[in-house]
Design a protein around this motif. Structure first.
Motif, PDB file in Angstrom:
ATOM      1  N   ASP A   1      -8.400  12.484  -0.730  1.00  0.00           N
ATOM      2  CA  ASP A   1      -7.658  13.635  -1.251  1.00  0.00           C
ATOM      3  C   ASP A   1      -7.507  13.535  -2.766  1.00  0.00           C
ATOM      4  OD1 ASP A   1      -7.388  14.645   1.317  1.00  0.00           O
ATOM      5  OD2 ASP A   1      -5.294  13.987   1.548  1.00  0.00           O
ATOM      6  N   PHE A   2      -7.251  12.325  -3.271  1.00  0.00           N
ATOM      7  CA  PHE A   2      -7.113  12.107  -4.706  1.00  0.00           C
ATOM      8  C   PHE A   2      -8.418  12.475  -5.421  1.00  0.00           C
ATOM      9  CE2 PHE A   2      -6.746   9.987  -8.714  1.00  0.00           C
ATOM     10  CZ  PHE A   2      -5.382   9.911  -8.987  1.00  0.00           C
ATOM     11  N   VAL A   3      -9.533  11.999  -4.881  1.00  0.00           N
ATOM     12  CA  VAL A   3     -10.842  12.280  -5.485  1.00  0.00           C
ATOM     13  C   VAL A   3     -11.121  13.786  -5.506  1.00  0.00           C
ATOM     14  CG1 VAL A   3     -13.343  12.018  -5.184  1.00  0.00           C
ATOM     15  CG2 VAL A   3     -11.835  10.038  -4.917  1.00  0.00           C
ATOM     16  N   GLN A   4     -10.714  14.475  -4.463  1.00  0.00           N
ATOM     17  CA  GLN A   4     -11.003  15.900  -4.346  1.00  0.00           C
ATOM     18  C   GLN A   4      -9.980  16.798  -5.038  1.00  0.00           C
ATOM     19  OE1 GLN A   4     -11.285  16.040  -0.060  1.00  0.00           O
ATOM     20  NE2 GLN A   4     -13.481  15.630  -0.098  1.00  0.00           N
ATOM     21  N   ASP A   5      -8.903  16.230  -5.553  1.00  0.00           N
ATOM     22  CA  ASP A   5      -7.832  16.989  -6.200  1.00  0.00           C
ATOM     23  C   ASP A   5      -8.212  17.312  -7.639  1.00  0.00           C
ATOM     24  OD1 ASP A   5      -5.515  18.062  -7.261  1.00  0.00           O
ATOM     25  OD2 ASP A   5      -4.229  16.379  -6.658  1.00  0.00           O
ATOM     26  N   ARG A   6      -8.628  18.528  -7.873  1.00  0.00           N
ATOM     27  CA  ARG A   6      -9.095  18.925  -9.208  1.00  0.00           C
ATOM     28  C   ARG A   6      -7.966  19.047 -10.235  1.00  0.00           C
ATOM     29  NH1 ARG A   6     -14.373  20.418  -9.561  1.00  0.00           N
ATOM     30  NH2 ARG A   6     -15.475  20.549  -7.593  1.00  0.00           N
TER      31      ARG A   6
ATOM     32  N   GLN B   1     -12.416   7.133 -10.984  1.00  0.00           N
ATOM     33  CA  GLN B   1     -12.003   5.749 -10.745  1.00  0.00           C
ATOM     34  C   GLN B   1     -11.538   5.539  -9.310  1.00  0.00           C
ATOM     35  OE1 GLN B   1     -12.276   3.087 -12.612  1.00  0.00           O
ATOM     36  NE2 GLN B   1     -13.064   4.123 -14.412  1.00  0.00           N
ATOM     37  N   ALA B   2     -11.075   6.596  -8.646  1.00  0.00           N
ATOM     38  CA  ALA B   2     -10.609   6.480  -7.253  1.00  0.00           C
ATOM     39  C   ALA B   2     -11.768   6.317  -6.277  1.00  0.00           C
ATOM     40  CB  ALA B   2      -9.770   7.694  -6.877  1.00  0.00           C
TER      41      ALA B   2
ATOM     42  N   GLU C   1      -4.988   5.164   4.095  1.00  0.00           N
ATOM     43  CA  GLU C   1      -5.426   4.801   2.736  1.00  0.00           C
ATOM     44  C   GLU C   1      -6.650   5.623   2.340  1.00  0.00           C
ATOM     45  OE1 GLU C   1      -4.903   0.227   1.492  1.00  0.00           O
ATOM     46  OE2 GLU C   1      -6.027   0.488   3.344  1.00  0.00           O
ATOM     47  N   LEU C   2      -7.623   5.674   3.239  1.00  0.00           N
ATOM     48  CA  LEU C   2      -8.856   6.407   2.954  1.00  0.00           C
ATOM     49  C   LEU C   2      -8.586   7.889   2.764  1.00  0.00           C
ATOM     50  CD1 LEU C   2     -11.254   4.619   5.469  1.00  0.00           C
ATOM     51  CD2 LEU C   2     -11.201   4.361   2.974  1.00  0.00           C
ATOM     52  N   SER C   3      -7.745   8.460   3.607  1.00  0.00           N
ATOM     53  CA  SER C   3      -7.401   9.879   3.475  1.00  0.00           C
ATOM     54  C   SER C   3      -6.744  10.156   2.132  1.00  0.00           C
ATOM     55  CB  SER C   3      -6.462  10.322   4.598  1.00  0.00           C
ATOM     56  OG  SER C   3      -7.117  10.312   5.822  1.00  0.00           O
TER      57      SER C   3
ATOM     58  N   ALA D   1       0.835  -1.203   0.000  1.00  0.00           N
ATOM     59  CA  ALA D   1       0.000   0.000   0.000  1.00  0.00           C
ATOM     60  C   ALA D   1       0.869   1.253   0.000  1.00  0.00           C
ATOM     61  CB  ALA D   1      -0.932   0.000   1.214  1.00  0.00           C
ATOM     62  N   GLY D   2       1.948   1.231   0.759  1.00  0.00           N
ATOM     63  CA  GLY D   2       2.852   2.379   0.801  1.00  0.00           C
ATOM     64  C   GLY D   2       3.491   2.654  -0.548  1.00  0.00           C
ATOM     65  N   ALA D   3       3.869   1.590  -1.261  1.00  0.00           N
ATOM     66  CA  ALA D   3       4.465   1.756  -2.591  1.00  0.00           C
ATOM     67  C   ALA D   3       3.448   2.348  -3.571  1.00  0.00           C
ATOM     68  CB  ALA D   3       4.979   0.417  -3.109  1.00  0.00           C
ATOM     69  N   LEU D   4       2.211   1.871  -3.508  1.00  0.00           N
ATOM     70  CA  LEU D   4       1.173   2.379  -4.411  1.00  0.00           C
ATOM     71  C   LEU D   4       0.839   3.836  -4.095  1.00  0.00           C
ATOM     72  CD1 LEU D   4      -1.092  -0.803  -4.398  1.00  0.00           C
ATOM     73  CD2 LEU D   4       0.307   0.027  -6.314  1.00  0.00           C
ATOM     74  N   ILE D   5       0.659   4.138  -2.818  1.00  0.00           N
ATOM     75  CA  ILE D   5       0.366   5.515  -2.409  1.00  0.00           C
ATOM     76  C   ILE D   5       1.533   6.429  -2.769  1.00  0.00           C
ATOM     77  CG2 ILE D   5       0.114   7.011  -0.378  1.00  0.00           C
ATOM     78  CD1 ILE D   5      -1.613   4.768   0.863  1.00  0.00           C
ATOM     79  N   GLY D   6       2.753   5.944  -2.509  1.00  0.00           N
ATOM     80  CA  GLY D   6       3.935   6.753  -2.807  1.00  0.00           C
ATOM     81  C   GLY D   6       4.043   7.092  -4.281  1.00  0.00           C
ATOM     82  N   ASP D   7       3.851   6.104  -5.146  1.00  0.00           N
ATOM     83  CA  ASP D   7       3.976   6.372  -6.577  1.00  0.00           C
ATOM     84  C   ASP D   7       2.854   7.278  -7.079  1.00  0.00           C
ATOM     85  OD1 ASP D   7       5.713   5.815  -8.883  1.00  0.00           O
ATOM     86  OD2 ASP D   7       3.862   5.012  -9.747  1.00  0.00           O
ATOM     87  N   LEU D   8       1.642   7.046  -6.615  1.00  0.00           N
ATOM     88  CA  LEU D   8       0.530   7.914  -7.030  1.00  0.00           C
ATOM     89  C   LEU D   8       0.753   9.354  -6.561  1.00  0.00           C
ATOM     90  CD1 LEU D   8      -2.507   5.575  -6.366  1.00  0.00           C
ATOM     91  CD2 LEU D   8      -2.032   6.743  -8.534  1.00  0.00           C
TER      92      LEU D   8
END
Length: 176
Positions: free
Chosen positions: A101-106, A115-116, A95-97, A43-50
């Motif tokens: 944040d991704f969903v709300q990032d315009r 998709q998020a 993860e949820l945060s 999860a950390g690797a996925l969050i980090g790369d995104l």
């Protein structure tokens, strides 16, 4: 597409298709793991790369979002969606945060934001009641008649709220 990846593939850059397949594969592996530390690394690797590569190819980001939705970390009661955890701390609240944040990032592509939403809803199921409440309320915001959110995001929020509604007739269920 870092130095280690280029060395492993014997190329100057790692093809985006390989990167997307690797990301999705990590999600499938993480979904079946029982080892919490290994799940956190994935999860950390996925969050980090995104987080670090907002201009990565669409397919790579999409695979990472889907994969992250498969890696269900343990809940931490004191890490809500608005809390600031210690550096390096990783739990379902983090993860949820990140996904919220991704969903709300315009600045993100509208289709990626849309998709998020579904991985966000999947990870919210079984989360702490505080997290569930915060996510459900946040997913209602794009559906406000005055919202300027993209149609894709609004449609995904409708689907996600359908996943999260529990039909116990509380205020949030009535709002949904």
């Amino acid at each position: 597409d870092n130095q280690a990846g280029r060395l492993a593939t014997h190329s100057e850059s790692v093809d985006y298709r390989k990167r997307a397949l690797a990301a999705y594969s990590l999600g499938l592996i993480g979904e079946s793991l029982r080892d919490a530390a290994a799940k956190q690394r994935i999860a950390g690797a996925l969050i980090g790369d995104l987080g670090e590569n907002p201009s990565a190819p669409y397919d790579v980001q999409l695979a990472e979002l889907i994969a992250l939705g498969l890696v269900r970390l343990d809940n931490c009661p004191d890490t809500g969606t608005n809390a600031t955890p210690e550096p390096g701390h990783l739990c379902r609240g983090v993860e949820l945060s990140f996904l919220l944040d991704f969903v709300q990032d315009r600045t993100r592509h509208p289709r990626l934001r849309a998709q998020a939403v579904i991985p966000l809803a999947r990870l919210t199921q079984g989360a702490t009641s505080e997290n569930i409440q915060a996510i459900r309320e946040a997913l209602l915001v794009p559906l406000d008649p005055r919202s300027k959110d993209d149609g894709e995001v609004q449609q995904s929020c409708v689907i996600a709220l359908g996943l999260l509604g529990d039909n116990d007739q509380d205020t949030l269920d009535r709002d949904i």
